[in-house]
Write a protein that holds these residues in place. Structure first.
Motif, PDB file in Angstrom:
ATOM      1  N   GLU A  28       0.840  -1.221   0.012  1.00  0.00           N
ATOM      2  CA  GLU A  28       0.092  -0.107  -0.043  1.00  0.00           C
ATOM      3  C   GLU A  28       0.819   1.273   0.094  1.00  0.00           C
ATOM      4  OE1 GLU A  28      -3.640   0.423   2.683  1.00  0.00           O
ATOM      5  OE2 GLU A  28      -2.929  -1.658   3.070  1.00  0.00           O
ATOM      6  N   LEU A  29       1.834   1.305   0.829  1.00  0.00           N
ATOM      7  CA  LEU A  29       2.768   2.436   0.909  1.00  0.00           C
ATOM      8  C   LEU A  29       3.458   2.652  -0.454  1.00  0.00           C
ATOM      9  CD1 LEU A  29       4.400   2.078   4.449  1.00  0.00           C
ATOM     10  CD2 LEU A  29       3.237   3.835   3.571  1.00  0.00           C
ATOM     11  N   ARG A  30       4.205   1.399  -0.917  1.00  0.00           N
ATOM     12  CA  ARG A  30       4.511   1.647  -2.305  1.00  0.00           C
ATOM     13  C   ARG A  30       3.799   2.255  -3.448  1.00  0.00           C
ATOM     14  NH1 ARG A  30       6.411  -3.088  -2.276  1.00  0.00           N
ATOM     15  NH2 ARG A  30       8.232  -2.702  -1.214  1.00  0.00           N
ATOM     16  N   ALA A  31       2.382   1.757  -3.616  1.00  0.00           N
ATOM     17  CA  ALA A  31       1.576   2.335  -4.305  1.00  0.00           C
ATOM     18  C   ALA A  31       1.272   3.613  -4.363  1.00  0.00           C
ATOM     19  CB  ALA A  31       0.319   1.565  -4.266  1.00  0.00           C
ATOM     20  N   ALA A  32       1.168   4.040  -2.921  1.00  0.00           N
ATOM     21  CA  ALA A  32       0.840   5.693  -2.532  1.00  0.00           C
ATOM     22  C   ALA A  32       2.130   6.370  -3.102  1.00  0.00           C
ATOM     23  CB  ALA A  32       0.636   5.834  -1.087  1.00  0.00           C
ATOM     24  N   ALA A  35       2.125   6.943  -6.817  1.00  0.00           N
ATOM     25  CA  ALA A  35       1.030   7.552  -7.342  1.00  0.00           C
ATOM     26  C   ALA A  35       1.489   8.653  -8.184  1.00  0.00           C
ATOM     27  CB  ALA A  35      -0.025   7.838  -6.393  1.00  0.00           C
ATOM     28  N   GLU A  36       0.625   8.848  -9.433  1.00  0.00           N
ATOM     29  CA  GLU A  36       0.788   9.840 -10.446  1.00  0.00           C
ATOM     30  C   GLU A  36       0.390  11.229  -9.745  1.00  0.00           C
ATOM     31  OE1 GLU A  36       2.255   9.940 -13.609  1.00  0.00           O
ATOM     32  OE2 GLU A  36       2.521   7.976 -13.529  1.00  0.00           O
ATOM     33  N   ASP A  37      -0.377  11.167  -9.030  1.00  0.00           N
ATOM     34  CA  ASP A  37      -1.171  12.455  -8.296  1.00  0.00           C
ATOM     35  C   ASP A  37      -0.708  12.593  -6.825  1.00  0.00           C
ATOM     36  OD1 ASP A  37      -2.693  14.505  -7.624  1.00  0.00           O
ATOM     37  OD2 ASP A  37      -4.585  13.548  -7.291  1.00  0.00           O
ATOM     38  N   PRO A  38       0.132  13.627  -6.594  1.00  0.00           N
ATOM     39  CA  PRO A  38       0.720  13.688  -5.341  1.00  0.00           C
ATOM     40  C   PRO A  38      -0.193  14.034  -4.140  1.00  0.00           C
ATOM     41  CG  PRO A  38       1.691  15.499  -6.890  1.00  0.00           C
ATOM     42  CD  PRO A  38       0.539  14.544  -7.636  1.00  0.00           C
ATOM     43  N   GLN A  39      -1.277  14.524  -4.588  1.00  0.00           N
ATOM     44  CA  GLN A  39      -2.526  14.899  -3.737  1.00  0.00           C
ATOM     45  C   GLN A  39      -3.168  13.596  -3.430  1.00  0.00           C
ATOM     46  OE1 GLN A  39      -3.146  18.006  -2.864  1.00  0.00           O
ATOM     47  NE2 GLN A  39      -1.525  18.854  -3.997  1.00  0.00           N
ATOM     48  N   SER A  40      -3.191  12.561  -3.975  1.00  0.00           N
ATOM     49  CA  SER A  40      -3.624  11.208  -3.734  1.00  0.00           C
ATOM     50  C   SER A  40      -2.640  10.468  -2.374  1.00  0.00           C
ATOM     51  CB  SER A  40      -4.205  10.081  -4.762  1.00  0.00           C
ATOM     52  OG  SER A  40      -2.965  10.036  -5.339  1.00  0.00           O
ATOM     53  N   ALA A  41      -1.650  10.741  -2.760  1.00  0.00           N
ATOM     54  CA  ALA A  41      -0.682  10.182  -1.845  1.00  0.00           C
ATOM     55  C   ALA A  41      -0.694  11.029  -0.670  1.00  0.00           C
ATOM     56  CB  ALA A  41       1.006  10.343  -2.481  1.00  0.00           C
ATOM     57  N   ALA A  42      -0.773  12.515  -0.473  1.00  0.00           N
ATOM     58  CA  ALA A  42      -0.925  13.072   0.509  1.00  0.00           C
ATOM     59  C   ALA A  42      -1.997  12.975   1.474  1.00  0.00           C
ATOM     60  CB  ALA A  42      -0.783  14.451   0.326  1.00  0.00           C
ATOM     61  N   ALA A  43      -3.170  12.360   0.454  1.00  0.00           N
ATOM     62  CA  ALA A  43      -4.613  12.106   1.155  1.00  0.00           C
ATOM     63  C   ALA A  43      -4.472  11.162   2.213  1.00  0.00           C
ATOM     64  CB  ALA A  43      -5.702  12.072   0.293  1.00  0.00           C
ATOM     65  N   CYS A  44      -3.582  10.118   1.921  1.00  0.00           N
ATOM     66  CA  CYS A  44      -3.500   8.865   2.715  1.00  0.00           C
ATOM     67  C   CYS A  44      -3.262   9.236   4.291  1.00  0.00           C
ATOM     68  CB  CYS A  44      -2.090   7.947   2.171  1.00  0.00           C
ATOM     69  SG  CYS A  44      -2.511   7.557   0.500  1.00  0.00           S
ATOM     70  N   GLY A  45      -2.943  10.329   4.620  1.00  0.00           N
ATOM     71  CA  GLY A  45      -2.544  10.699   5.977  1.00  0.00           C
ATOM     72  C   GLY A  45      -1.455   9.955   6.651  1.00  0.00           C
ATOM     73  N   VAL A  46      -0.301   9.865   6.008  1.00  0.00           N
ATOM     74  CA  VAL A  46       0.752   9.278   6.755  1.00  0.00           C
ATOM     75  C   VAL A  46       1.405  10.346   7.886  1.00  0.00           C
ATOM     76  CG1 VAL A  46       3.138   8.462   6.406  1.00  0.00           C
ATOM     77  CG2 VAL A  46       1.530   8.129   4.825  1.00  0.00           C
ATOM     78  N   GLY A  57       7.166   4.526  18.897  1.00  0.00           N
ATOM     79  CA  GLY A  57       6.326   5.545  18.399  1.00  0.00           C
ATOM     80  C   GLY A  57       5.198   4.774  17.864  1.00  0.00           C
ATOM     81  N   THR A  58       4.437   5.473  17.050  1.00  0.00           N
ATOM     82  CA  THR A  58       3.396   5.124  16.075  1.00  0.00           C
ATOM     83  C   THR A  58       3.447   5.712  14.880  1.00  0.00           C
ATOM     84  OG1 THR A  58       2.021   5.133  18.266  1.00  0.00           O
ATOM     85  CG2 THR A  58       0.863   4.660  16.242  1.00  0.00           C
ATOM     86  N   PHE A  59       3.264   4.538  13.929  1.00  0.00           N
ATOM     87  CA  PHE A  59       3.225   5.105  12.380  1.00  0.00           C
ATOM     88  C   PHE A  59       1.532   4.960  11.950  1.00  0.00           C
ATOM     89  CE2 PHE A  59       3.262   3.707   7.819  1.00  0.00           C
ATOM     90  CZ  PHE A  59       4.084   4.717   7.340  1.00  0.00           C
ATOM     91  N   VAL A  60       1.059   6.000  11.684  1.00  0.00           N
ATOM     92  CA  VAL A  60      -0.337   6.025  11.169  1.00  0.00           C
ATOM     93  C   VAL A  60      -0.335   6.460   9.615  1.00  0.00           C
ATOM     94  CG1 VAL A  60      -2.318   7.379  11.321  1.00  0.00           C
ATOM     95  CG2 VAL A  60      -1.005   7.155  13.363  1.00  0.00           C
ATOM     96  N   PHE A  61      -1.223   5.264   9.053  1.00  0.00           N
ATOM     97  CA  PHE A  61      -1.442   5.109   7.729  1.00  0.00           C
ATOM     98  C   PHE A  61      -2.744   4.792   7.329  1.00  0.00           C
ATOM     99  CE2 PHE A  61      -1.368   2.916   3.395  1.00  0.00           C
ATOM    100  CZ  PHE A  61      -0.788   4.014   2.778  1.00  0.00           C
ATOM    101  N   LYS A  62      -3.399   5.771   6.660  1.00  0.00           N
ATOM    102  CA  LYS A  62      -5.091   5.667   6.428  1.00  0.00           C
ATOM    103  C   LYS A  62      -5.825   5.298   7.593  1.00  0.00           C
ATOM    104  CE  LYS A  62      -4.415   4.158   1.693  1.00  0.00           C
ATOM    105  NZ  LYS A  62      -4.930   3.200   0.526  1.00  0.00           N
ATOM    106  N   GLY A  63      -5.456   6.009   8.707  1.00  0.00           N
ATOM    107  CA  GLY A  63      -6.232   5.963  10.096  1.00  0.00           C
ATOM    108  C   GLY A  63      -5.915   4.721  10.745  1.00  0.00           C
ATOM    109  N   ARG A  64      -4.895   3.729  10.076  1.00  0.00           N
ATOM    110  CA  ARG A  64      -4.789   2.543  10.871  1.00  0.00           C
ATOM    111  C   ARG A  64      -3.376   2.984  11.593  1.00  0.00           C
ATOM    112  NH1 ARG A  64      -5.803   0.381   5.614  1.00  0.00           N
ATOM    113  NH2 ARG A  64      -3.328   0.002   5.546  1.00  0.00           N
ATOM    114  N   GLN A  65      -3.119   2.408  12.689  1.00  0.00           N
ATOM    115  CA  GLN A  65      -2.042   2.751  13.666  1.00  0.00           C
ATOM    116  C   GLN A  65      -1.139   1.433  13.843  1.00  0.00           C
ATOM    117  OE1 GLN A  65      -2.956   4.157  17.526  1.00  0.00           O
ATOM    118  NE2 GLN A  65      -3.645   6.000  16.606  1.00  0.00           N
ATOM    119  N   TYR A  66       0.215   1.677  13.617  1.00  0.00           N
ATOM    120  CA  TYR A  66       1.084   0.535  13.653  1.00  0.00           C
ATOM    121  C   TYR A  66       2.520   0.750  14.476  1.00  0.00           C
ATOM    122  CZ  TYR A  66      -1.026  -0.871   9.119  1.00  0.00           C
ATOM    123  OH  TYR A  66      -2.046  -1.178   8.347  1.00  0.00           O
ATOM    124  N   PRO A  67       2.871  -0.049  15.438  1.00  0.00           N
ATOM    125  CA  PRO A  67       3.994   0.372  16.194  1.00  0.00           C
ATOM    126  C   PRO A  67       5.395   0.666  15.274  1.00  0.00           C
ATOM    127  CG  PRO A  67       3.619  -2.121  16.470  1.00  0.00           C
ATOM    128  CD  PRO A  67       2.692  -1.407  15.464  1.00  0.00           C
TER     129      PRO A  67
END
Length: 193
Positions: A28-32, A35-46, A57-67
């Motif tokens: 998912e991260l690689r695809a983001a 992405a051709e559109d930088p706005q769509s990558a920024a919309a993922c909310g990293v 800490g916590t890594f947040v991607f698309k609202g999901r949290q990972y340690p």
């Protein structure tokens, strides 16, 4: 995958290596990022959030949290950029890796992080580099070190260590006219000259 975290207040680029354990998250991260559109990558909310510790800490991607855990690399990794796919420009040295665990994984395995360091570096040749390259100190008795030190100081002062005698021999390369072979022979000093 190198991640650039640019600070808004200053024009300093910091680079980290992002190691993602969860294969689905990595895809998912690689695809983001591709992405051709930088706005769509920024919309993922990293987001990368460190609250009480600078290592956990916590890594947040698309609202999901990972340690996430910050580990030091055993050696410095150089980062390069190119604009024309021919010339490379070194941008920085990278010394840390961000290890993102899966949602079910509590963090980094203890054998992976010895003393806050990524034991295996980035590439397979660096696997357990410190253990292979940096050997344990040689165990030498102190009296042996003192004797060697004394002998070296004696030689530097122009003397010879106890029980030894220096012989200075001057040699020259002499070619035998009959065979054409040469050898190093002591210089003969004739008294008639």
């Amino acid at each position: 995958m190198a991640v650039n975290l640019a600070h808004e207040a200053r024009d300093v680029e910091e680079q980290y290596i992002l190691r993602v354990k969860d294969p689905a998250l990595a895809d998912e991260l690689r695809a983001a990022l591709q992405a051709e559109d930088p706005q769509s990558a920024a919309a993922c909310g990293v987001q990368l959030v460190f609250q009480d510790s600078d290592r956990q800490g916590t890594f947040v991607f698309k609202g999901r949290q990972y340690p996430v855990t910050v580990l030091n690399l055993p050696s410095v990794v150089e980062s390069y950029k190119t604009l024309d796919d021919v010339n490379l420009v070194k941008t920085t040295d990278i010394g840390q890796v961000l290890v993102v665990g899966s949602a079910a994984d509590p963090g980094v395995a203890p054998d992976e992080a010895a003393g806050g360091e990524a034991r295996d570096g980035v590439t397979p040749p660096m696997r357990n580099a410190r253990g292979r390259i940096f050997r344990n100190p040689i165990d030498v008795a102190p009296h042996v070190v003192q004797k060697v030190e004394f002998d070296l100081l004696t030689i530097l002062a122009g003397g010879a260590p106890e029980g030894l005698k220096f012989v200075d021999t001057e040699e020259e390369w002499v070619v035998d006219a009959a065979t054409g072979r040469g050898a190093w022979l002591p210089v003969r000093r004739d008294k008639g000259r």
